[in-house]
Write an enzyme that holds these catalytic residues in place. Structure first.
Site, PDB file in Angstrom:
ATOM      1  N   SER A  75      -4.372   3.888   2.276  1.00 26.71           N
ATOM      2  CA  SER A  75      -4.107   3.021   3.423  1.00 26.71           C
ATOM      3  C   SER A  75      -2.907   3.575   4.189  1.00 26.71           C
ATOM      4  CB  SER A  75      -3.887   1.577   2.962  1.00 26.71           C
ATOM      5  OG  SER A  75      -3.845   0.697   4.068  1.00 26.71           O
ATOM      6  N   HIS A 134      -8.251   3.056   5.017  1.00 21.11           N
ATOM      7  CA  HIS A 134      -8.218   1.901   5.911  1.00 21.11           C
ATOM      8  C   HIS A 134      -7.910   2.370   7.330  1.00 21.11           C
ATOM      9  CE1 HIS A 134      -6.968  -0.722   2.216  1.00 21.11           C
ATOM     10  NE2 HIS A 134      -8.274  -0.510   2.259  1.00 21.11           N
ATOM     11  N   ASP A 178      -5.673  -3.470  -2.655  1.00 20.16           N
ATOM     12  CA  ASP A 178      -7.060  -3.024  -2.573  1.00 20.16           C
ATOM     13  C   ASP A 178      -7.245  -1.779  -3.435  1.00 20.16           C
ATOM     14  OD1 ASP A 178      -9.717  -2.886  -1.785  1.00 20.16           O
ATOM     15  OD2 ASP A 178      -9.271  -1.729   0.033  1.00 20.16           O
TER      16      ASP A 178
END
Length: 354
Positions: free
Chosen positions: A176, A202, A298
């Site tokens: 991310s 992401h 995540d």
């Protein structure tokens, strides 16, 4: 708790107001000021320094990239680039990441109630992630919370029939905030005949294609934005398209990816948890999982499932992370076999797969 002070820089009054309204809805964020161009922003910053700047890519008088370079070369502040979904905008946003921007967000636009809420969550999360980012100088060149769903909403029930055994290794990666640079370092280290790699980074819809194309131009391996049913083959990395979940699947001895819609999982779409849990199910001990820099958790649960299924799992270490969130959560949950600095991960993966 100290609020995150944000300076919004955009030549559109409508976008400035929309962004201000979105950020004001989060109790952890304070809109310090808005500015129509970088010159006004620079004057404002003389009296008050923001924690995070949101910066339009294309503006009159001075474009966002030039202003970003000035910020990062003089007094680095976390910058979130705000871009429209165009080919030129996507390319410029990729360049901004190279110059030190920590996140890209798509400009807010009208849509369904669900779309607007997801957009609000993503924008506010990007600001929070940016506020935690570790920066380096780069030379000039109460509201409704989105439900934190598990990957069960995307993964179908496991098939009852036994699958054909395969010894082919497959590498799955999640990243991310700070991941675009981490993935460049990681992928540039692989030879042309490397094990197949499947990646969730992401990133908003539309930007992943430009990101994949940029990596494809500098790496020895092939890199592409994944399409549904793409084969997972040696010498190639597939990157999940923005706003779509990606699962690793298997038919006989053939690995492939499934691209599908669905709700946000662990506050993201694509979700690292969805990819990792599918790898645990369909690749088991033949998988290698890598979790890189990023805020939140995540991928932490999915990595634990991978480890429990016999996979080799690696977390990027704190010192080399821009934000030590996702790797830290994976470590806390007992999902990691190794914790390594970014520069060592690819070599370790190659050794394990040889």
């Amino acid at each position: 708790m100290k609020k995150i002070k944000v300076l919004i820089v955009d030549d559109s009054a409508v976008v400035r107001q929309t962004m201000a309204d979105i950020l004001a809805s989060d109790p952890q964020i304070e809109v310090m000021a808005t500015a129509a161009d970088p010159f006004i922003a620079a004057e404002r910053m003389k009296s008050d320094v923001p924690d995070v700047i949101t910066l339009d890519v294309e503006m009159p008088r001075m474009d966002g990239i030039t202003f970003l370079q000035k910020i990062m070369s003089q007094h680095p502040i976390p910058v979130v680039m705000c871009s429209t979904l165009t080919e030129n905008g996507s390319e410029t946003a990729m360049k901004a990441l190279e110059y030190g921007a920590v996140e890209i967000i798509q400009k807010p636009k009208l849509g369904t109630k669900q779309f607007l809420e997801e957009s609000r969550v993503r924008i506010c999360d990007a600001i929070k992630a940016a506020s935690q980012a570790r920066l380096r100088k780069i030379p000039a060149r109460p509201h409704a919370v989105a439900p934190k769903l598990s990957a069960d909403v995307i993964l179908e029930k496991p098939a009852s029939r036994a699958m054909i055994q395969t010894t082919e290794r497959v590498v799955v990666v999640g990243a991310s905030t700070g991941g675009t640079e981490a993935l460049r370092v990681f992928l540039e280290s692989f030879p042309a005949d490397c094990p197949p790699i499947v990646i969730v980074q992401h990133m908003p819809e539309g930007f992943t294609r430009a990101f994949a194309q940029r990596l494809d131009g500098i790496c020895r391996i092939s890199v592409k934005e994944a399409a549904d049913n793409d084969s997972v083959i040696r010498g190639r990395a597939l990157i999940a398209p923005g706003n779509r979940h990606m699962l690793l699947k298997r038919s006989g001895a053939r690995y492939y990816v499934e691209i599908k819609d669905g709700p946000l999982v662990s506050r993201h779409r694509p979700s690292v948890d969805v990819l990792f849990r599918s790898a645990a199910r369909y690749a088991g001990k033949n998988a290698v999982g890598v979790i890189m820099t990023g805020m939140g958790d995540d991928g932490a649960s999915g990595m634990r499932e991978m480890k429990d299924a016999g996979a080799m799992t690696i977390a990027q270490d704190e010192a080399s992370c821009v934000v030590f969130g996702m790797p830290n959560e994976a470590i806390k949950r007992g999902g990691t076999v190794k914790v390594l600095p970014l520069e060592s991960i690819a070599a370790d993966v190659i050794r394990h797969c040889s």
